[in-house]
Design a protein around this motif. Structure first.
Motif, short mmCIF file in Angstrom:
data_model
loop_
_atom_site.label_atom_id
_atom_site.label_comp_id
_atom_site.label_asym_id
_atom_site.label_seq_id
_atom_site.Cartn_x
_atom_site.Cartn_y
_atom_site.Cartn_z
N TRP A 53 0.83 -1.20 0.00
CA TRP A 53 0.00 0.00 0.00
C TRP A 53 0.86 1.26 0.00
O TRP A 53 0.52 2.28 -0.61
CB TRP A 53 -0.92 -0.02 1.23
N PHE A 54 2.04 1.17 0.65
CA PHE A 54 2.89 2.34 0.75
C PHE A 54 3.33 2.87 -0.60
O PHE A 54 3.56 4.04 -0.77
CB PHE A 54 4.14 2.01 1.58
N LYS A 55 3.49 1.94 -1.55
CA LYS A 55 4.03 2.37 -2.84
C LYS A 55 3.10 3.34 -3.52
O LYS A 55 3.54 4.29 -4.15
CB LYS A 55 4.26 1.15 -3.73
N THR A 56 1.81 3.10 -3.45
CA THR A 56 0.89 3.95 -4.19
C THR A 56 -0.09 4.66 -3.29
O THR A 56 -0.75 5.59 -3.72
CB THR A 56 0.05 3.11 -5.16
N GLN A 57 -0.19 4.19 -2.04
CA GLN A 57 -1.20 4.68 -1.13
C GLN A 57 -2.57 4.57 -1.77
O GLN A 57 -3.44 5.41 -1.55
CB GLN A 57 -0.91 6.13 -0.72
N ASN A 704 5.47 12.64 -6.33
CA ASN A 704 6.93 12.62 -6.40
C ASN A 704 7.48 12.17 -7.75
O ASN A 704 8.69 12.05 -7.90
CB ASN A 704 7.47 11.67 -5.33
N GLY A 705 6.64 11.82 -8.70
CA GLY A 705 7.16 11.35 -9.98
C GLY A 705 6.15 10.45 -10.66
O GLY A 705 5.01 10.83 -10.84
N TRP A 706 6.60 9.25 -11.02
CA TRP A 706 5.73 8.35 -11.80
C TRP A 706 5.75 6.96 -11.19
O TRP A 706 6.81 6.44 -10.88
CB TRP A 706 6.23 8.25 -13.25
N ASN A 707 4.58 6.34 -11.09
CA ASN A 707 4.52 4.92 -10.78
C ASN A 707 4.40 4.16 -12.09
O ASN A 707 3.63 4.52 -12.97
CB ASN A 707 3.31 4.60 -9.89
N ARG A 719 -6.35 -8.16 -17.76
CA ARG A 719 -5.46 -8.35 -16.62
C ARG A 719 -4.97 -6.99 -16.17
O ARG A 719 -4.53 -6.19 -17.00
CB ARG A 719 -4.25 -9.19 -17.05
N HIS A 720 -5.09 -6.72 -14.89
CA HIS A 720 -4.57 -5.47 -14.38
C HIS A 720 -3.06 -5.51 -14.38
O HIS A 720 -2.46 -6.54 -14.06
CB HIS A 720 -5.06 -5.23 -12.96
N ALA A 721 -2.42 -4.40 -14.72
CA ALA A 721 -0.97 -4.34 -14.68
C ALA A 721 -0.49 -4.35 -13.23
O ALA A 721 -1.22 -3.95 -12.32
CB ALA A 721 -0.50 -3.07 -15.38
N ASP A 722 0.73 -4.85 -13.03
CA ASP A 722 1.31 -4.89 -11.69
C ASP A 722 2.21 -3.69 -11.47
O ASP A 722 2.94 -3.29 -12.39
CB ASP A 722 2.16 -6.15 -11.51
N LEU A 723 2.21 -3.18 -10.25
CA LEU A 723 3.11 -2.08 -9.92
C LEU A 723 4.54 -2.59 -9.99
O LEU A 723 4.88 -3.58 -9.34
CB LEU A 723 2.82 -1.54 -8.52
N PHE A 724 5.36 -1.93 -10.78
CA PHE A 724 6.73 -2.40 -11.00
C PHE A 724 7.72 -1.54 -10.21
O PHE A 724 8.65 -2.04 -9.61
CB PHE A 724 7.03 -2.31 -12.50
N ALA A 725 7.51 -0.24 -10.23
CA ALA A 725 8.39 0.65 -9.47
C ALA A 725 7.62 1.93 -9.19
O ALA A 725 6.75 2.33 -9.98
CB ALA A 725 9.65 0.97 -10.25
#
Lengths: 847, 138
Positions: A53-57, A704-707, A719-725
């Motif tokens: 959750w922290f990555k994207t809140q 802060n930038g881009w996910n 298919r939903h994409a996965d958070l990569f960075a």
């Protein structure tokens, strides 16, 4: 008149939700009138992956509830409302908000709460627990003003919490009472290795520390004082000192309880009241509380089976073996990890250079595996677990199971030796028999196995083992696992790519002459020709209808338009990011009007003009190119479109300029030929109006930038994409995309979308991250260089074509006449043309 | 001389001149418009195949695809499958053997095939379908 059974589910965590899913799967859900109460403000989410959750809140990333699940099944859901009373006499439950519901049956799934030891000072501000999204929100807010964070408790959850603090840029400490981390699951040797690895990551570990007081700090908010006289200054404290069952409701209702809490259940998950079941962390079975997701899921299934009488599964305890990745460190524990069985033997392998620790515990006679600890490398987890669970006899020198193999051969388990009942995937409870059934029913790759059995879709620890069973089954069924591209090449697409790249092959004739498996007598076919053409384009990027390449192209690439059902083509100019000037829009309108083309806006934010005869294409494109348009590659297995919202320039919610990014990306990757089509999108904020998570590569702006999201798609199997960075700057984002696309082009099968590519990859998303972010294969500079070549050699295929009279000759329909194909007949519908139906064509002929 | 026209029984007068050999690109097809005896215009796909040993072969079949009902066969990719020289229909990818017109995916479907030859540098076509001629012989 309703004769439905009134079922009340109390608690909407992962296990409560799993119960509802299993109820739907049982096919009996319509017999029940279901009411669900959840204390938290949102429906069930995946607590196990809370740290994500922290990555994207963004709650969406860990949401467990599929769209429309509650309304479609007629389940009534009360979120943000806690049940305060069960009246077993009147058979009514009452909630905090005053809702009262009659019941016939109750499922109690209230879970647990984090235990906070009564240390003096534990009620001060800036002290948290780690269980709900609300907790995480509070920690995030506090981290904005703090510098140091400490977690009390070095168990599994404590280390997860430490990871979260570290990600919030806090100086992070872990305080553990026991002499080692994860004291329950791993032994001393493993604990030492884990400590070393965690400290390498910049987290301070303090063991044998008994916190006695929390008071005011000198330079920070708190000062922790330990029994040994030492002190630690910190701004934030997170307690992770174990869990306790949320059993107050059951206690008040007078259900049978354990001496130290927990609602006593039997093998059917029934409590002392035959109308009330308890599942998950609130339930006490054989005097044990199970704090893992897999046993909770098994209880949910047992309760559904007993309630609906549709199955016979019982909960009979659970294996607490576990494998996880803590801050990137593989940790696994199996069975009797501490070697407490009388007279057992153990074998240990320690590698200080690679920081790997492995231990197995076996029976006195060396025949059976009792337990294991793996730190730093848990590749053997799947096979070791099977040895233990199925009481399979070990090889004569069991130490071979954890020693690195010298010749690369695996000393692991032969999958044939596994009984059909062996559970391969414990998260989703998928047995070997389930996988075999799926293969019999036609599944023949990992992507299909995942979608029809759900195996390997939880923690992913079983992927290697499930793949072995799959391949073994296919071979047994006489399905030769033939990965040859076609009759002409006994290679996979990946092999062929490497051959072409390494031997610098630039024509199909040369490829056939050197590598044709029919010893130079074949002509190629409609499989290998377009594949080779695509690889040539990815490697050398020469014009696709260059003389030596044109015969390899599918008609869409050859005519640089998409052939429609009547043999006409569509025309799609590139409109990068969907941004278009009024002048250019007018040109499109004029062309459509002049050539009488059916006009439609596409899902990718382009204008599609249909119904162009092949011989009209050059004239149409001449006008478009003169007006400054380029080809849109809508016909190619290549980058199609980068969809975008208007972003921060216009939108009051936008946080980044998504429009500029989309245009930059589209112009960077335009013309890039790949194993299948590639789609991208950029959203300017978390509202995600560009639907980036349904794309091969999706980008969502953050403060802060881009996910960066990878490997999503719409289409037949969305298919939903996965958070990569997360939170990437522009330069890093583009670097990652360069590498990822080139790695896909290099390794994917023919016509394999990125989603299937990743699903079939051993290690999946994590492996992909290790290649692209950590450069595990040492490939990245090469991949970037290859991408730079493609970008530098871009040309608009249509512009080059209309400048070359030789190429223009091929667009006429007849070689010996200027006539038109008289079978192409249009009729009018909604003021535009459409192909005439066969019956309409007949009618025009007879007139 | 091409292999295809060796068994041809058509009269010399039946040969229609279509185009120059160079008008058809190697290992590709083109579409010819011809008029049948009953004045119907007919579309015929002509393919020029060069074997790996350099031997030139010409084939002619209907341009009309019976699966898609569109005139597109000449735009298919040519190749060989199980030692038969074939074209793959560009819409739904069924394969047709070029010498006989037989569809490999469905025995009951075939394209008419026609005699075609090279006369000097000119490609010539005979109209009566080969398949019918072969049936008559049988």
């Amino acid at each position: 008149m309703s004769t439905k059974i009134k079922l009340v589910v109390i608690g909407n965590g992962p296990v409560g939700h799993k119960f509802l899913e299993s109820l739907v799967d049982s096919g009996k859900s319509e017999d029940y009138e279901v009411t669900v109460f959840g204390e938290e403000p949102i429906p069930a989410y995946d607590r196990v992956h809370l740290t994500s959750w922290f990555k994207t809140q963004d709650v969406k990333d860990i949401n467990m509830v599929s769209d429309g699940f509650y309304p479609n099944n007629n389940f009534t859901l009360h979120t943000g409302d806690k049940v305060t009373k069960i009246d077993r006499f009147k058979k009514v439950v009452v909630s905090e908000n005053g809702v009262s519901v009659c019941y016939d049956k109750i499922i109690l799934a209230t879970g647990s709460f984090p235990f906070v030891p009564p240390v003096p000072g534990h009620q001060r501000d800036n002290i948290f627990v780690y269980r709900t999204i609300e907790d995480l929100e509070k920690i995030t807010a506090a981290a904005k003003t703090g510098k140091v964070g400490a977690v009390i408790g070095g168990g599994l959850l404590g280390l997860e919490a430490a990871k979260a603090l570290k990600n919030l840029d806090l100086e992070t400490h872990v305080i553990e009472f026991a002499p080692r981390l994860m004291a329950v699951q791993i032994d001393d040797g493993g604990g030492q290795m884990l400590r070393k690895k965690i400290q390498d990551l910049g987290v301070s570990v303090h063991t044998q520390k008994n916190t006695q007081n929390i008071g005011d700090g000198d330079s920070t908010v708190h000062k922790m004082s330990f029994a040994d006289g030492e002190e630690l200054e910190t701004d934030i404290i997170v307690f992770s000192a174990g869990i306790r069952p949320r059993d107050e409701l059951a206690r008040q209702a007078g259900l049978g309880m354990g001496a130290r809490g927990g609602v006593v259940i039997n093998n059917n998950c029934l409590t002392s009241d035959a109308d009330i079941y308890a599942i998950g962390e609130v339930a006490l079975w054989d005097n044990k509380i199970y704090g893992l997701i897999a046993p909770g899921n098994a209880m949910a299934q047992a309760a559904v089976d007993h309630l609906t009488q549709t199955g016979t599964s019982e909960f009979a305890g659970a294996d607490m073996s576990t494998k996880l990745k803590l801050m990137g460190v593989d940790v696994a524990s199996i069975g009797d990890a501490h070697g407490t069985t009388p007279n057992c033997r153990s074998y240990t392998y320690v590698n200080d250079r690679e920081e790997v620790y492995k231990k197995i515990v076996v029976s006195e006679d060396d025949k059976y595996l009792l337990g294991a600890v793996l730190i730093g490398d848990a590749a053997e987890y799947g096979s070791l677990l099977q040895f233990m669970l199925n009481k399979m006899e070990l090889p004569s020198e069991p130490e071979g199971l954890i020693l690195p193999s010298v010749d690369g051969s695996s000393t692991g388990i032969g999958v044939d030796a596994l009984p059909d009942s062996a559970v391969l995937c414990s998260c989703m409870n998928v047995s070997k028999a389930d996988v075999i059934d799926a293969v019999q029913a036609g599944a023949c790759d990992m992507a299909a196995i995942k979608s029809c059995t759900k195996a390997a879709t939880g923690c992913g620890g079983c992927t290697a083992l499930v793949t072995q069973v799959l391949n073994n089954e296919l071979e047994k069924n006489g399905v030769e696992v033939n990965t040859d591209l076609c009759q002409h090449f006994a290679y996979t697409r990946q092999d062929l790519y490497n051959i072409i790249r390494v031997e610098k092959i630039k024509s199909f004739e040369e490829l056939l002459a050197k590598h044709d498996s029919t010893s130079g007598m074949g002509l190629g076919c409609d499989i290998c020709k377009p594949t080779a053409a695509s690889i040539f384009a990815s490697c050398w990027n020469e014009h696709i209808i260059d003389k030596k390449l044109h015969g390899l192209q599918d008609t869409n690439d050859y005519y640089m338009g998409n052939m429609q059902k009547d043999g006409t083509y569509s025309v799609v100019p590139r409109v990068a990011g969907g941004e278009i000037t009024p002048e250019k829009l007018i040109v499109l309108g004029k062309v459509a009007k002049e050539f009488n083309l059916y006009t439609k806006i596409t899902g990718g934010q382009r204008v599609d003009l249909f119904g162009a005869r092949s011989e009209q294409l050059p004239a149409i494109w001449k006008i478009l190119v003169d007006a400054g348009f380029e080809t849109g590659h809508a016909y190619g297995k290549s980058l199609r479109t980068v969809k975008s919202c208007v972003g921060s320039t216009w939108c009051r919610y936008g946080v980044q300029d998504s429009m500029a990014m989309a245009i930059l990306l589209e112009n960077r990757y335009k013309g890039l030929r790949s194993p299948h089509k590639l789609k991208m999108a950029v959203s300017g904020c978390t509202r995600e109006c560009a639907e980036a998570q349904s794309k091969d590569l999706g980008i969502i702006a953050t403060e802060n930038g881009w996910n960066m999201y990878v490997c999503g798609n719409g289409g037949m199997k969305p298919r939903h994409a996965d958070l990569f960075a997360a939170d990437l700057d522009d330069v890093t984002l583009i670097k990652y995309i360069d590498r990822l696309f080139m790695f896909y082009i290099r390794t994917a099968d023919r016509l394999q979308r990125t989603s299937v590519w990743m699903d079939n990859m051993e290690g999946g998303l994590e492996y992909l991250k290790s290649v692209i972010i950590d450069d595990k294969l040492g490939l990245n500079s090469e991949l970037e260089r290859e991408m730079a070549n493609v970008i530098d050699s871009y040309q608009c295929e249509w512009k080059t074509t209309i400048e070359d009279p030789e190429k223009l000759k091929r667009f006429t329909h007849f070689v010996n006449s200027k006539a038109q194909d008289d079978n192409i007949i249009f009729t009018t519908e909604r003021q535009q043309i459409r192909p005439a139906l066969a019956s309409e064509k007949l009618a025009t002929e007879t007139v | 001389m091409t292999q295809t026209n060796k068994n041809t029984t058509a009269n010399k007068d039946d040969w229609l001149s279509i185009c120059q050999l160079d008008d058809i690109l190697p290992n590709m097809g083109c579409c010819a418009l011809v008029n049948t005896a009953d004045e119907q215009a007919k579309q015929i796909a002509i393919f020029r195949i060069i074997s790996p040993t350099g031997e030139e072969q010409l084939f002619a079949v209907d341009n009309y695809c019976p699966f898609s009902h569109a005139n597109i066969i000449s735009r298919g990719i040519v190749g060989d499958l199980n030692n038969k020289i074939v074209v793959a229909s560009p819409l739904y990818k069924q394969h047709f053997e070029l010498s006989s017109g037989q569809c490999l995916e469905d025995e009951s479907v075939f394209l008419n095939s026609y005699a075609v030859r090279l006369n000097g540098s000119t490609v010539e076509l005979a109209l009566s379908p080969l398949a019918k001629q072969q049936q008559k012989k049988a």
